[in-house]
Design a protein around this motif. Structure first.
Motif, PDB file in Angstrom:
ATOM      1  N   ARG A  15      27.702  -0.068  -9.214  1.00  0.00           N
ATOM      2  CA  ARG A  15      28.852   0.844  -9.168  1.00  0.00           C
ATOM      3  C   ARG A  15      28.473   2.238  -9.665  1.00  0.00           C
ATOM      4  NH1 ARG A  15      33.445  -2.008  -8.058  1.00  0.00           N
ATOM      5  NH2 ARG A  15      33.345  -4.280  -8.378  1.00  0.00           N
ATOM      6  N   GLY A  16      27.327   2.706  -9.190  1.00  0.00           N
ATOM      7  CA  GLY A  16      26.892   4.047  -9.525  1.00  0.00           C
ATOM      8  C   GLY A  16      26.230   4.186 -10.877  1.00  0.00           C
ATOM      9  N   ARG A  17      25.907   3.066 -11.506  1.00  0.00           N
ATOM     10  CA  ARG A  17      25.248   3.092 -12.818  1.00  0.00           C
ATOM     11  C   ARG A  17      23.917   2.348 -12.746  1.00  0.00           C
ATOM     12  NH1 ARG A  17      27.221   0.237 -16.372  1.00  0.00           N
ATOM     13  NH2 ARG A  17      26.458   1.422 -18.171  1.00  0.00           N
ATOM     14  N   PRO A  18      22.964   2.848 -11.981  1.00  0.00           N
ATOM     15  CA  PRO A  18      21.697   2.124 -11.813  1.00  0.00           C
ATOM     16  C   PRO A  18      20.920   1.966 -13.109  1.00  0.00           C
ATOM     17  CG  PRO A  18      21.501   4.359 -10.973  1.00  0.00           C
ATOM     18  CD  PRO A  18      22.965   4.124 -11.255  1.00  0.00           C
ATOM     19  N   GLU A  19      21.174   2.848 -14.077  1.00  0.00           N
ATOM     20  CA  GLU A  19      20.474   2.747 -15.357  1.00  0.00           C
ATOM     21  C   GLU A  19      20.793   1.465 -16.110  1.00  0.00           C
ATOM     22  OE1 GLU A  19      24.341   4.898 -15.888  1.00  0.00           O
ATOM     23  OE2 GLU A  19      22.634   5.094 -14.519  1.00  0.00           O
ATOM     24  N   SER A  20      21.825   0.741 -15.687  1.00  0.00           N
ATOM     25  CA  SER A  20      22.128  -0.552 -16.308  1.00  0.00           C
ATOM     26  C   SER A  20      21.117  -1.625 -15.884  1.00  0.00           C
ATOM     27  CB  SER A  20      23.544  -1.005 -15.936  1.00  0.00           C
ATOM     28  OG  SER A  20      23.656  -1.224 -14.525  1.00  0.00           O
ATOM     29  N   SER A  21      20.284  -1.329 -14.891  1.00  0.00           N
ATOM     30  CA  SER A  21      19.245  -2.252 -14.421  1.00  0.00           C
ATOM     31  C   SER A  21      17.941  -1.990 -15.162  1.00  0.00           C
ATOM     32  CB  SER A  21      19.023  -2.072 -12.916  1.00  0.00           C
ATOM     33  OG  SER A  21      17.791  -2.620 -12.511  1.00  0.00           O
ATOM     34  N   ALA A  22      17.359  -3.051 -15.711  1.00  0.00           N
ATOM     35  CA  ALA A  22      16.067  -2.915 -16.381  1.00  0.00           C
ATOM     36  C   ALA A  22      14.985  -2.495 -15.391  1.00  0.00           C
ATOM     37  CB  ALA A  22      15.686  -4.230 -17.057  1.00  0.00           C
ATOM     38  N   ARG A  23      15.069  -2.987 -14.172  1.00  0.00           N
ATOM     39  CA  ARG A  23      14.091  -2.606 -13.145  1.00  0.00           C
ATOM     40  C   ARG A  23      14.146  -1.099 -12.890  1.00  0.00           C
ATOM     41  NH1 ARG A  23      16.048  -5.379  -9.544  1.00  0.00           N
ATOM     42  NH2 ARG A  23      16.939  -3.941  -8.030  1.00  0.00           N
ATOM     43  N   TYR A  24      15.344  -0.554 -12.836  1.00  0.00           N
ATOM     44  CA  TYR A  24      15.516   0.880 -12.604  1.00  0.00           C
ATOM     45  C   TYR A  24      14.953   1.688 -13.770  1.00  0.00           C
ATOM     46  CZ  TYR A  24      17.895   5.262 -11.389  1.00  0.00           C
ATOM     47  OH  TYR A  24      18.181   6.578 -11.072  1.00  0.00           O
ATOM     48  N   ARG A  25      15.291   1.264 -14.985  1.00  0.00           N
ATOM     49  CA  ARG A  25      14.871   2.017 -16.175  1.00  0.00           C
ATOM     50  C   ARG A  25      13.370   1.922 -16.415  1.00  0.00           C
ATOM     51  NH1 ARG A  25      18.899  -1.135 -18.452  1.00  0.00           N
ATOM     52  NH2 ARG A  25      17.318  -2.200 -19.716  1.00  0.00           N
ATOM     53  N   GLU A  26      12.826   0.704 -16.273  1.00  0.00           N
ATOM     54  CA  GLU A  26      11.461   0.465 -16.730  1.00  0.00           C
ATOM     55  C   GLU A  26      10.408   0.545 -15.633  1.00  0.00           C
ATOM     56  OE1 GLU A  26      11.141  -3.026 -19.190  1.00  0.00           O
ATOM     57  OE2 GLU A  26      13.250  -2.880 -19.784  1.00  0.00           O
ATOM     58  N   VAL A  27      10.841   0.521 -14.386  1.00  0.00           N
ATOM     59  CA  VAL A  27       9.876   0.545 -13.277  1.00  0.00           C
ATOM     60  C   VAL A  27      10.116   1.730 -12.342  1.00  0.00           C
ATOM     61  CG1 VAL A  27       9.018  -0.698 -11.259  1.00  0.00           C
ATOM     62  CG2 VAL A  27       9.522  -1.945 -13.362  1.00  0.00           C
ATOM     63  N   MET A  28      11.334   1.839 -11.836  1.00  0.00           N
ATOM     64  CA  MET A  28      11.595   2.841 -10.804  1.00  0.00           C
ATOM     65  C   MET A  28      11.550   4.271 -11.344  1.00  0.00           C
ATOM     66  SD  MET A  28      14.527   0.719  -8.755  1.00  0.00           S
ATOM     67  CE  MET A  28      15.055   2.148  -7.812  1.00  0.00           C
ATOM     68  N   LEU A  29      12.253   4.535 -12.445  1.00  0.00           N
ATOM     69  CA  LEU A  29      12.248   5.887 -13.004  1.00  0.00           C
ATOM     70  C   LEU A  29      10.842   6.333 -13.423  1.00  0.00           C
ATOM     71  CD1 LEU A  29      15.558   6.163 -15.057  1.00  0.00           C
ATOM     72  CD2 LEU A  29      14.998   7.209 -12.856  1.00  0.00           C
ATOM     73  N   PRO A  30      10.070   5.490 -14.137  1.00  0.00           N
ATOM     74  CA  PRO A  30       8.707   5.910 -14.474  1.00  0.00           C
ATOM     75  C   PRO A  30       7.847   6.191 -13.242  1.00  0.00           C
ATOM     76  CG  PRO A  30       9.359   4.074 -15.853  1.00  0.00           C
ATOM     77  CD  PRO A  30      10.432   4.235 -14.819  1.00  0.00           C
ATOM     78  N   ALA A  31       8.174   5.542 -12.120  1.00  0.00           N
ATOM     79  CA  ALA A  31       7.426   5.767 -10.877  1.00  0.00           C
ATOM     80  C   ALA A  31       7.983   6.941 -10.082  1.00  0.00           C
ATOM     81  CB  ALA A  31       7.446   4.502 -10.027  1.00  0.00           C
ATOM     82  N   GLY A  32       9.030   7.611 -10.600  1.00  0.00           N
ATOM     83  CA  GLY A  32       9.615   8.749  -9.918  1.00  0.00           C
ATOM     84  C   GLY A  32      10.591   8.388  -8.824  1.00  0.00           C
ATOM     85  N   ASP A  67       0.807  -1.219   0.000  1.00  0.00           N
ATOM     86  CA  ASP A  67       0.000   0.000   0.000  1.00  0.00           C
ATOM     87  C   ASP A  67       0.840   1.270   0.000  1.00  0.00           C
ATOM     88  OD1 ASP A  67      -2.010  -1.796   0.125  1.00  0.00           O
ATOM     89  OD2 ASP A  67      -2.916  -1.053   1.975  1.00  0.00           O
ATOM     90  N   GLU A  68       2.065   1.196   0.498  1.00  0.00           N
ATOM     91  CA  GLU A  68       2.943   2.372   0.532  1.00  0.00           C
ATOM     92  C   GLU A  68       4.134   2.180  -0.397  1.00  0.00           C
ATOM     93  OE1 GLU A  68       3.444   4.155   4.478  1.00  0.00           O
ATOM     94  OE2 GLU A  68       2.126   2.570   5.233  1.00  0.00           O
ATOM     95  N   GLY A  69       3.953   1.310  -1.397  1.00  0.00           N
ATOM     96  CA  GLY A  69       5.034   1.017  -2.328  1.00  0.00           C
ATOM     97  C   GLY A  69       4.873   1.699  -3.664  1.00  0.00           C
ATOM     98  N   LEU A  70       5.379   1.072  -4.714  1.00  0.00           N
ATOM     99  CA  LEU A  70       5.332   1.631  -6.055  1.00  0.00           C
ATOM    100  C   LEU A  70       3.899   1.660  -6.568  1.00  0.00           C
ATOM    101  CD1 LEU A  70       8.429  -0.202  -7.588  1.00  0.00           C
ATOM    102  CD2 LEU A  70       8.326   2.130  -6.699  1.00  0.00           C
ATOM    103  N   PRO A  71       3.598   2.546  -7.531  1.00  0.00           N
ATOM    104  CA  PRO A  71       2.238   2.602  -8.084  1.00  0.00           C
ATOM    105  C   PRO A  71       1.809   1.262  -8.670  1.00  0.00           C
ATOM    106  CG  PRO A  71       3.548   4.487  -8.802  1.00  0.00           C
ATOM    107  CD  PRO A  71       4.494   3.551  -8.124  1.00  0.00           C
ATOM    108  N   LEU A  72       0.535   0.947  -8.535  1.00  0.00           N
ATOM    109  CA  LEU A  72       0.028  -0.341  -8.998  1.00  0.00           C
ATOM    110  C   LEU A  72       0.272  -0.571 -10.482  1.00  0.00           C
ATOM    111  CD1 LEU A  72      -3.378  -0.581  -7.085  1.00  0.00           C
ATOM    112  CD2 LEU A  72      -1.232  -1.769  -6.573  1.00  0.00           C
TER     113      LEU A  72
END
Length: 374
Positions: free
Chosen positions: A101-118, A59-64
């Motif tokens: 190592r400071g390059r989170p954009e190499s993660s698909a989860r970061y690019r496709e889920v976390m960034l779109p969720a802000g 309930d307090e996590g990423l958007p559904l």
């Protein structure tokens, strides 16, 4: 920011009194937030046999709207800081920035889920008790926020064992509530007042199992349990465990923990858990669903939990060629062509439908057959 010692003490008290795993997360995270701030979070339950998600608090996590893609990435791809890998990590706690190592954009989860969720920084902690993963805590900070510091990571790692033990115990509470079978698990509350120990509350299974202990009794309590209480007191209240062989010949695991420490006006109250000693394995329902043999089930379980073929071979004391042969048969029976497809198939076929139907999770980390009360 609250001092780390204050936060640890408060979380330890919450863990002692917890009776529901998701409520535990809701209580713990606001306290943790005083020393490890986050903008959103989720708490997961994990199957200790496969490290797959069996439910949680979102309930307090990423958007559904991003969760379907997140699930696909978690179980169907090889990404950074996934839970099976983290469960095998020495600390069990890491951030996505450090692991890349400071390059989170190499993660698909970061690019496709976390960034779109802000979201930007992410900290993941697998909660392990007695070497088995029972849950996970995931903290997020908004995009542009600083990463979690080393001190913050260390604090989460320090409180993780207490939270894990509480999650494990509350799952046993769930099983006792839904299915108080005489063979276990059993739960009891002991009241310790000086040298006297009384059984204050006990499930039917706990009373049966206590009666089956071969020891003599002191005020009705088996000597083995009395000695375990003495060990706990000598260890300053740290939880204790032992293996006990019943008169029936069955081996049981007995765990003792503090529920309420003694003060000047009241005795100490301890939780006693008695459960069968048995290996964790992929649920029989999965073997039945796909027609897997016992060995194929073990190979599948270890692969889904993130083990490489050589690690599977070592764990089962079989050759690498034999592992590969078993894995080919597993792939054929499930109609998949890779390890990731195997994991995704099992999750979406066997885990997600049970989550969505609201089945409670029992003390072994797998779903109980009975539906929760309406």
């Amino acid at each position: 920011m609250a001092p780390a010692t204050t936060v640890r003490d408060r979380i330890e008290r919450l863990c002692r009194s917890a009776t529901d795993p998701l409520a535990l997360y809701r209580d713990v995270v606001p306290v943790l937030d005083r020393a490890v701030p986050s903008d959103c979070w989720c708490g997961l339950l994990l199957d200790p046999a496969t490290v797959m998600n069996t439910g949680g608090y979102h309930d307090e996590g990423l958007p559904l709207e991003v969760l379907p893609r997140l699930l696909e990435l978690e179980v169907g791809t090889d990404d950074v800081n996934q839970l099976p890998a983290l469960a095998r990590d020495r600390s069990g706690v890491a951030t996505i920035h450090r692991r890349t190592r400071g390059r989170p954009e190499s993660s698909a989860r970061y690019r496709e889920v976390m960034l779109p969720a802000g979201m930007g920084p992410e900290l993941r902690a697998v909660l392990r008790d007695r070497g088995r993963p029972w849950g996970a805590l995931i903290l997020f900070r908004e995009s542009g926020a600083p990463d979690f510091t080393e001190a913050e990571v260390e604090l989460v790692a320090a409180v993780a064992p207490d939270i894990a033990a509480a999650v494990r115990r509350t799952l046993l509470v769930s099983e006792v509530a839904h299915r108080d079978a005489e063979e276990g698990p059993g739960m009891a509350v002991l009241r310790v007042d000086g040298l006297r120990i009384d059984v204050e509350l006990a499930s039917r299974a706990a009373r049966v199992l206590l009666d089956q202990m071969p020891d003599s009794r002191i005020d009705g309590v088996p000597v083995g349990v009395v000695m375990l209480v003495a060990r706990l007191v000598a260890a300053g209240g740290r939880r204790q465990s032992a293996r006990v062989r019943l008169r029936t010949g069955r081996w049981m695991s007995v765990q003792l923990d503090v529920l309420e420490p003694a003060d000047h006006d009241s005795p100490e109250r301890l939780s006693l858990v008695i459960e069968p000693v048995a290996p964790y394995e992929l649920a029989e329902v999965i073997a039945e669903a796909y027609g897997l043999t016992a060995r194929e089930r073990e190979v599948a379980r270890l692969v889904v939990a993130g083990n490489s073929n050589p690690e599977v071979a070592a764990a089962l004391s079989i050759s690498l060629t034999t592992v590969q042969d078993h894995l080919k048969k597993v792939f054929a029976k499930l109609g998949v062509g890779s390890r990731h497809e195997l994991t995704a198939r099992m999750f979406f076929d066997q885990y997600l439908p049970r989550q969505l139907s609201g089945l409670p999770v029992g003390g072994d980390g797998w779903y109980l057959s009975a539906r929760p009360p309406s």
